[in-house]
Design a protein around this motif. Structure first.
Motif, PDB file in Angstrom:
ATOM      1  N   LYS A 153       1.083  -1.322  -0.078  1.00  0.00           N
ATOM      2  CA  LYS A 153       0.080  -0.135  -0.142  1.00  0.00           C
ATOM      3  C   LYS A 153       0.807   1.382   0.158  1.00  0.00           C
ATOM      4  CE  LYS A 153      -3.412   2.286   2.842  1.00  0.00           C
ATOM      5  NZ  LYS A 153      -4.403   2.109   3.902  1.00  0.00           N
ATOM      6  N   ALA A 154       1.866   1.421   0.909  1.00  0.00           N
ATOM      7  CA  ALA A 154       2.804   2.466   1.013  1.00  0.00           C
ATOM      8  C   ALA A 154       3.636   2.647  -0.295  1.00  0.00           C
ATOM      9  CB  ALA A 154       3.910   2.165   1.978  1.00  0.00           C
ATOM     10  N   TRP A 155       3.960   1.323  -0.912  1.00  0.00           N
ATOM     11  CA  TRP A 155       4.778   1.446  -2.322  1.00  0.00           C
ATOM     12  C   TRP A 155       3.741   2.203  -3.458  1.00  0.00           C
ATOM     13  CZ3 TRP A 155       4.032  -1.497  -6.783  1.00  0.00           C
ATOM     14  CH2 TRP A 155       5.116  -1.335  -7.699  1.00  0.00           C
ATOM     15  N   ALA A 156       2.522   1.783  -3.398  1.00  0.00           N
ATOM     16  CA  ALA A 156       1.536   2.017  -4.533  1.00  0.00           C
ATOM     17  C   ALA A 156       1.402   3.563  -4.379  1.00  0.00           C
ATOM     18  CB  ALA A 156       0.217   1.230  -4.134  1.00  0.00           C
ATOM     19  N   ALA A 157       1.090   4.081  -3.205  1.00  0.00           N
ATOM     20  CA  ALA A 157       0.817   5.450  -2.853  1.00  0.00           C
ATOM     21  C   ALA A 157       2.090   6.388  -3.200  1.00  0.00           C
ATOM     22  CB  ALA A 157       0.549   5.587  -1.294  1.00  0.00           C
ATOM     23  N   LYS A 158       3.176   6.085  -3.096  1.00  0.00           N
ATOM     24  CA  LYS A 158       4.540   6.295  -3.308  1.00  0.00           C
ATOM     25  C   LYS A 158       4.762   6.499  -4.847  1.00  0.00           C
ATOM     26  CE  LYS A 158       8.380   4.399  -3.367  1.00  0.00           C
ATOM     27  NZ  LYS A 158       9.642   3.835  -3.639  1.00  0.00           N
ATOM     28  N   THR A 159       4.203   5.560  -5.638  1.00  0.00           N
ATOM     29  CA  THR A 159       4.460   5.490  -6.923  1.00  0.00           C
ATOM     30  C   THR A 159       3.414   6.278  -7.942  1.00  0.00           C
ATOM     31  OG1 THR A 159       5.365   3.178  -6.621  1.00  0.00           O
ATOM     32  CG2 THR A 159       4.660   3.711  -8.678  1.00  0.00           C
ATOM     33  N   VAL A 160       2.149   6.742  -7.075  1.00  0.00           N
ATOM     34  CA  VAL A 160       1.195   7.207  -8.055  1.00  0.00           C
ATOM     35  C   VAL A 160       1.694   8.774  -8.460  1.00  0.00           C
ATOM     36  CG1 VAL A 160      -0.945   8.745  -7.742  1.00  0.00           C
ATOM     37  CG2 VAL A 160      -0.788   6.351  -6.667  1.00  0.00           C
ATOM     38  N   PRO A 161       2.387   9.566  -7.829  1.00  0.00           N
ATOM     39  CA  PRO A 161       2.847  10.839  -8.436  1.00  0.00           C
ATOM     40  C   PRO A 161       3.700  10.683  -9.689  1.00  0.00           C
ATOM     41  CG  PRO A 161       3.354  10.851  -6.274  1.00  0.00           C
ATOM     42  CD  PRO A 161       2.785   9.497  -6.591  1.00  0.00           C
ATOM     43  N   ALA A 162       4.499   9.459  -9.840  1.00  0.00           N
ATOM     44  CA  ALA A 162       5.520   8.996 -11.004  1.00  0.00           C
ATOM     45  C   ALA A 162       4.379   8.715 -12.199  1.00  0.00           C
ATOM     46  CB  ALA A 162       6.206   8.214 -10.811  1.00  0.00           C
ATOM     47  N   LEU A 163       3.417   8.062 -11.692  1.00  0.00           N
ATOM     48  CA  LEU A 163       2.471   7.376 -12.826  1.00  0.00           C
ATOM     49  C   LEU A 163       1.713   8.623 -13.464  1.00  0.00           C
ATOM     50  CD1 LEU A 163       1.400   4.049 -11.291  1.00  0.00           C
ATOM     51  CD2 LEU A 163       2.987   4.342 -13.292  1.00  0.00           C
ATOM     52  N   GLU A 164       1.259   9.435 -12.672  1.00  0.00           N
ATOM     53  CA  GLU A 164       0.473  10.699 -12.919  1.00  0.00           C
ATOM     54  C   GLU A 164       1.402  11.653 -13.916  1.00  0.00           C
ATOM     55  OE1 GLU A 164      -2.714  11.339  -9.459  1.00  0.00           O
ATOM     56  OE2 GLU A 164      -0.589  12.312  -9.176  1.00  0.00           O
ATOM     57  N   HIS A 165       2.503  11.636 -13.631  1.00  0.00           N
ATOM     58  CA  HIS A 165       3.504  12.390 -14.628  1.00  0.00           C
ATOM     59  C   HIS A 165       3.710  11.625 -15.985  1.00  0.00           C
ATOM     60  CE1 HIS A 165       6.855  15.051 -15.664  1.00  0.00           C
ATOM     61  NE2 HIS A 165       7.743  13.829 -15.974  1.00  0.00           N
ATOM     62  N   HIS A 166       3.645  10.290 -15.884  1.00  0.00           N
ATOM     63  CA  HIS A 166       4.074   9.481 -17.163  1.00  0.00           C
ATOM     64  C   HIS A 166       2.526   9.814 -17.810  1.00  0.00           C
ATOM     65  CE1 HIS A 166       6.560   6.370 -15.154  1.00  0.00           C
ATOM     66  NE2 HIS A 166       7.009   7.624 -15.263  1.00  0.00           N
ATOM     67  N   LEU A 167       1.491   9.840 -17.266  1.00  0.00           N
ATOM     68  CA  LEU A 167       0.189  10.011 -17.813  1.00  0.00           C
ATOM     69  C   LEU A 167       0.313  11.408 -18.672  1.00  0.00           C
ATOM     70  CD1 LEU A 167      -2.689   9.537 -18.776  1.00  0.00           C
ATOM     71  CD2 LEU A 167      -3.331  10.287 -16.382  1.00  0.00           C
ATOM     72  N   LYS A 168       0.637  12.496 -17.828  1.00  0.00           N
ATOM     73  CA  LYS A 168       0.631  13.694 -18.471  1.00  0.00           C
ATOM     74  C   LYS A 168       1.566  13.913 -19.454  1.00  0.00           C
ATOM     75  CE  LYS A 168       0.115  18.374 -18.371  1.00  0.00           C
ATOM     76  NZ  LYS A 168       0.122  18.915 -19.521  1.00  0.00           N
ATOM     77  N   MET A 169       2.894  13.267 -19.362  1.00  0.00           N
ATOM     78  CA  MET A 169       3.737  13.064 -20.771  1.00  0.00           C
ATOM     79  C   MET A 169       3.044  12.392 -21.664  1.00  0.00           C
ATOM     80  SD  MET A 169       7.238  11.919 -18.317  1.00  0.00           S
ATOM     81  CE  MET A 169       8.027  11.632 -19.897  1.00  0.00           C
ATOM     82  N   ALA A 170       2.346  11.478 -21.557  1.00  0.00           N
ATOM     83  CA  ALA A 170       1.876  10.641 -22.584  1.00  0.00           C
ATOM     84  C   ALA A 170       0.671  11.420 -23.393  1.00  0.00           C
ATOM     85  CB  ALA A 170       0.976   9.559 -22.160  1.00  0.00           C
ATOM     86  N   GLU A 171       0.077  12.265 -22.501  1.00  0.00           N
ATOM     87  CA  GLU A 171      -0.797  13.247 -22.938  1.00  0.00           C
ATOM     88  C   GLU A 171       0.026  14.262 -24.113  1.00  0.00           C
ATOM     89  OE1 GLU A 171      -4.264  12.993 -19.649  1.00  0.00           O
ATOM     90  OE2 GLU A 171      -2.807  14.451 -19.406  1.00  0.00           O
ATOM     91  N   ASP A 172       0.969  14.973 -23.484  1.00  0.00           N
ATOM     92  CA  ASP A 172       1.576  16.121 -23.984  1.00  0.00           C
ATOM     93  C   ASP A 172       2.493  15.424 -25.269  1.00  0.00           C
ATOM     94  OD1 ASP A 172       0.965  17.429 -22.158  1.00  0.00           O
ATOM     95  OD2 ASP A 172       2.646  17.571 -21.057  1.00  0.00           O
ATOM     96  N   LEU A 173       2.853  14.078 -25.324  1.00  0.00           N
ATOM     97  CA  LEU A 173       3.228  13.470 -26.531  1.00  0.00           C
ATOM     98  C   LEU A 173       2.442  13.713 -27.794  1.00  0.00           C
ATOM     99  CD1 LEU A 173       5.584  11.589 -27.611  1.00  0.00           C
ATOM    100  CD2 LEU A 173       4.459   9.752 -27.067  1.00  0.00           C
ATOM    101  N   GLU A 174       1.200  13.716 -27.374  1.00  0.00           N
ATOM    102  CA  GLU A 174       0.352  13.864 -28.859  1.00  0.00           C
ATOM    103  C   GLU A 174       0.649  15.494 -29.695  1.00  0.00           C
ATOM    104  OE1 GLU A 174      -4.428  13.367 -30.188  1.00  0.00           O
ATOM    105  OE2 GLU A 174      -3.773  13.953 -27.991  1.00  0.00           O
ATOM    106  N   GLU A 175       0.926  16.219 -28.868  1.00  0.00           N
ATOM    107  CA  GLU A 175       1.174  17.590 -29.289  1.00  0.00           C
ATOM    108  C   GLU A 175       2.798  17.420 -30.061  1.00  0.00           C
ATOM    109  OE1 GLU A 175       0.776  20.247 -25.961  1.00  0.00           O
ATOM    110  OE2 GLU A 175      -1.199  19.474 -25.590  1.00  0.00           O
ATOM    111  N   LYS A 176       3.807  16.917 -29.720  1.00  0.00           N
ATOM    112  CA  LYS A 176       4.948  16.642 -30.156  1.00  0.00           C
ATOM    113  C   LYS A 176       5.317  16.078 -31.119  1.00  0.00           C
ATOM    114  CE  LYS A 176       6.948  17.223 -25.365  1.00  0.00           C
ATOM    115  NZ  LYS A 176       7.810  16.579 -24.495  1.00  0.00           N
ATOM    116  N   GLN A 177       3.896  15.300 -31.892  1.00  0.00           N
ATOM    117  CA  GLN A 177       4.161  14.303 -32.866  1.00  0.00           C
ATOM    118  C   GLN A 177       4.000  15.210 -34.410  1.00  0.00           C
ATOM    119  OE1 GLN A 177       1.612  11.257 -31.861  1.00  0.00           O
ATOM    120  NE2 GLN A 177       2.849  10.263 -30.527  1.00  0.00           N
TER     121      GLN A 177
END
Length: 177
Positions: A153-177
């Protein structure tokens, strides 16, 4: 009568366990905001990492410059989360078995990506990464808030911000293509 009661109890328990796994893989738990079981979380997280790593390795071969840069970051980040999860499992802090293969849907998506090239590949890869990270953020948030294994549970909670950052990067990737 005791035999019938014992059989009914066993059937009820096994049906409930099956329903939890089915509910997690079909998204019912997510819709209802129910945290995954430890076993389901470990399987889903490990399948997610496998898909993101394998699709990103493919993107290194087939993608444009922006896609390749994103893909390398995903490989590095998801190899790290795979190692962290493995350490929790190997250390005995979590009693669960990781997936040994991607889901059928992930395998199908990877095969579809293999058949694409150029801009079609970049767009499909971006869509897949966005979807995968939306699912991962949801999974990790639910387990991180209400999971039943404190270390996981602690590891999952600690990992969420990185995954949210990955999601934002994936969304932004569309604009860079």
């Amino acid at each position: 009568m005791k035999k019938i009661l014992a059989t009914f109890t066993l059937l009820t328990i096994s049906t409930a366990a099956f329903a939890q796994s089915t509910a997690e893989t079909t998204g019912v738990n997510s819709t209802l905001g129910i945290p995954p079981t430890t076993e389901d979380f470990v399987k889903e997280a490990s399948m997610s990492d496998m898909f993101e790593i394998e699709s990103s390795k493919l993107a290194l071969q087939k993608g444009g410059d922006a896609t390749k840069a994103f893909a390398q970051q995903m490989i590095d980040a998801h190899q790290k989360t795979t190692s962290e999860l493995k350490a929790l499992l190997d250390g005995g802090k979590v009693k669960a078995v990781p997936a040994t293969a991607m889901s059928d849907a992930q395998t199908k998506s990877l095969e579809e990506l293999r058949g694409l090239s150029g801009n079609d590949f970049d767009e499909a890869y971006q869509d897949e990464q966005e979807d995968a990270h939306e699912d991962a953020v949801d999974l990790f948030k639910r387990y991180g808030s209400e999971g039943d294994n404190p270390d996981l549970k602690a590891w999952a909670a600690k990992t969420v911000p990185a995954l949210e950052h990955h999601l934002k990067m994936a969304e932004d990737l569309e604009e860079k293509q």
